[in-house]
Scaffold this motif. Sequence first.
Motif, PDB file in Angstrom:
ATOM      1  N   SER A  81       0.817  -1.220   0.000  1.00  0.00           N
ATOM      2  CA  SER A  81       0.000   0.000   0.000  1.00  0.00           C
ATOM      3  C   SER A  81       0.846   1.264   0.000  1.00  0.00           C
ATOM      4  N   ASP A  83       3.251  -4.205   4.684  1.00  0.00           N
ATOM      5  CA  ASP A  83       1.874  -4.518   5.048  1.00  0.00           C
ATOM      6  C   ASP A  83       1.773  -5.965   5.496  1.00  0.00           C
ATOM      7  N   LYS A 103      -3.788  -7.465   5.297  1.00  0.00           N
ATOM      8  CA  LYS A 103      -4.074  -6.192   4.636  1.00  0.00           C
ATOM      9  C   LYS A 103      -3.843  -6.288   3.133  1.00  0.00           C
ATOM     10  N   THR A 150      -6.548  -5.777   0.116  1.00  0.00           N
ATOM     11  CA  THR A 150      -6.310  -4.840  -0.984  1.00  0.00           C
ATOM     12  C   THR A 150      -6.463  -5.533  -2.329  1.00  0.00           C
TER      13      THR A 150
END
Length: 221
Positions: free
Chosen positions: A146, A158, A162, A166
């Motif tokens: 990210s 990350d 997560k 995403t």
Amino acid sequence: MLFACMLVAAAISSCTKNFEKYNTNPSGITDEELAVDFKSIGAFFASMQNPYSSAIPLEVGDLGMGGTWGGYFMNIYPGPESVNYFLFGGQYSLFNEGYGNIMAPVNEIKRRGARESAPDFWAVALTLKAHNMQRVTDIYGPITYSEYGKGGVSAAYDSQEKIYDTFFAELDTAVTNFKTYIAEHPGATPFKLFDKTYGGDYTKWLKFANSTRLRIALQIV
């Protein structure tokens, strides 16, 4: 002293005067020319469609790393490195491929405004990004995702949770973009010039995006 300062100032200004003019190749391709047929963003898709079809990532990632660590194969090379777990310099090749041939081009496509100006191209980029980077995070665990492309000398890693969230969000966007474009431009193939897989057929890219989403989902069942 004053004369010397004036001389320095004149020298500095003369170095930058008409800088763009003298440093632009008159025979080069202009930004306006690149904008024709989406070449300004389409050119970045070549490397994104190659990384895991070449010999080294396949050998190292699927056979040397995955196969050996998973117990499917055993390395018999009696070299100075581990003969049990096949540890060697190539173990980082998939990491390098992921960032050099996937994340960097996607970031440039984003920087050039494809999300707004060419949402169908952006859908392809997001699909390839999720498809390829899943393999990277499954091998190495937490990775920079990210925060990639935001500048600075470091970027936070990350968690896989997560990253997977995403992936799903990006693939949702890709699927929506494909469906919208197909409905509004039936039969159009603007991506054909850059497509090494489906000849610009977005109905097939839509299936691939959904298949990628299913494959990722199977990893967390």
